[in-house]
Design an enzyme around this catalytic site. Structure first.
Site, PDB file in Angstrom:
ATOM      1  N   CYS A  36       0.879  -1.176   0.000  1.00 12.36           N
ATOM      2  CA  CYS A  36       0.000   0.000   0.000  1.00 12.36           C
ATOM      3  C   CYS A  36       0.914   1.224   0.000  1.00 12.36           C
ATOM      4  CB  CYS A  36      -0.992  -0.027   1.161  1.00 12.36           C
ATOM      5  SG  CYS A  36      -0.310   0.153   2.828  1.00 12.36           S
ATOM      6  N   HIS A  96      13.681 -15.526  12.439  1.00 14.78           N
ATOM      7  CA  HIS A  96      13.336 -15.566  13.866  1.00 14.78           C
ATOM      8  C   HIS A  96      11.836 -15.682  14.111  1.00 14.78           C
ATOM      9  CE1 HIS A  96      17.177 -13.643  15.756  1.00 14.78           C
ATOM     10  NE2 HIS A  96      17.489 -14.396  14.716  1.00 14.78           N
TER      11      HIS A  96
HETATM   12  O1  LIG Z   1      -4.222   7.504  -1.781  1.00 17.68           O
HETATM   13  P1  LIG Z   1      -4.806   7.812  -0.458  1.00 17.68           P
HETATM   14  O2  LIG Z   1      -6.233   7.344  -0.349  1.00 17.68           O
HETATM   15  O3  LIG Z   1      -4.624   9.237  -0.034  1.00 17.68           O
HETATM   16  O4  LIG Z   1      -3.967   7.006   0.633  1.00 17.68           O
HETATM   17  C1  LIG Z   1      -4.028   5.607   0.633  1.00 17.68           C
HETATM   18  C2  LIG Z   1      -2.938   5.035   1.472  1.00 17.68           C
HETATM   19  O5  LIG Z   1      -2.967   5.556   2.787  1.00 17.68           O
HETATM   20  C3  LIG Z   1      -2.902   4.496   3.728  1.00 17.68           C
HETATM   21  O6  LIG Z   1      -4.165   4.282   4.263  1.00 17.68           O
HETATM   22  C4  LIG Z   1      -2.446   3.291   2.941  1.00 17.68           C
HETATM   23  O7  LIG Z   1      -1.051   3.294   2.883  1.00 17.68           O
HETATM   24  C5  LIG Z   1      -3.032   3.549   1.578  1.00 17.68           C
HETATM   25  O8  LIG Z   1      -2.320   2.915   0.542  1.00 17.68           O
END
Ligand SMILES: O=P(O)(O)OC[C@H]1O[C@@H](O)[C@H](O)[C@@H]1O
Length: 152
Positions: free
Chosen positions: A65, A98
């Site tokens: 993400c 680990h």
């Molecule tokens: O593109 P926007 O919606 O601003 O942000 C999305 C990201 O913000 C966080 O929740 C996650 O990392 C997700 O990928």
């Protein structure tokens, strides 16, 4: 190695790079989306990978993400998943050796493609070392999971 991979919109571009590179290196990669950069919700994609791991249909998962935080949190909700966000190669292999980590979470807005690939290879190349103290700790994780009744 059988690897399930998925990303939300923020991780889509890096996921494309990872899928292609890991396939080129001989891994059996299952691409669970997203298949474009349309805004989406990271739990949907992290859980798609976690379900595959939970069912034993892949040995490792990679979820992407923007930061890596959301997909790590979501993947860890399913039984049998030990997901860790790693933005360095040490954590990526040590987490497996680990802690028996089986899902790597990456933040596409944090690391570049070259480093992400090195992290992924460090993760996929590592094996749980089975040392007694590490096994004891992983068994405590499994006991917590059983006690608190996570299900997918
Ligand atoms: O593109 P926007 O919606 O601003 O942000 C999305 C990201 O913000 C966080 O929740 C996650 O990392 C997700 O990928």
């Amino acid at each position: 190695m059988r690897v399930a991979v998925a990303a939300d919109h923020a991780g889509f571009s890096l996921k494309q790079v990872l899928v292609a590179a890991l396939r080129a290196r001989g891994h059996d990669v299952q691409d669970l989306g997203a298949f474009d950069a349309t805004p989406s919700d990271y739990p949907d994609f992290a859980v798609a990978v976690a379900r595959v791991l939970s069912a034993g249909a892949a040995e490792r998962g990679i979820v992407v993400c923007g930061s890596g935080v959301g997909v790590a949190a979501a993947a860890n909700k399913l039984p049998g998943v030990i997901a860790g966000m790693c933005h360095d190669t040490y954590s990526a292999h040590q987490g497996v050796e680990h802690d028996q980590m089986n899902v790597l979470a990456l933040g596409a807005r944090v690391v570049g493609e070259a480093l992400a690939l090195e992290i992924a290879e460090a993760f996929l190349g590592a094996r749980f070392d089975g040392v007694a103290r590490h096994l004891r700790r992983v068994e405590k994780l499994r006991a917590l999971e059983a006690r608190w009744g996570r299900d997918g």
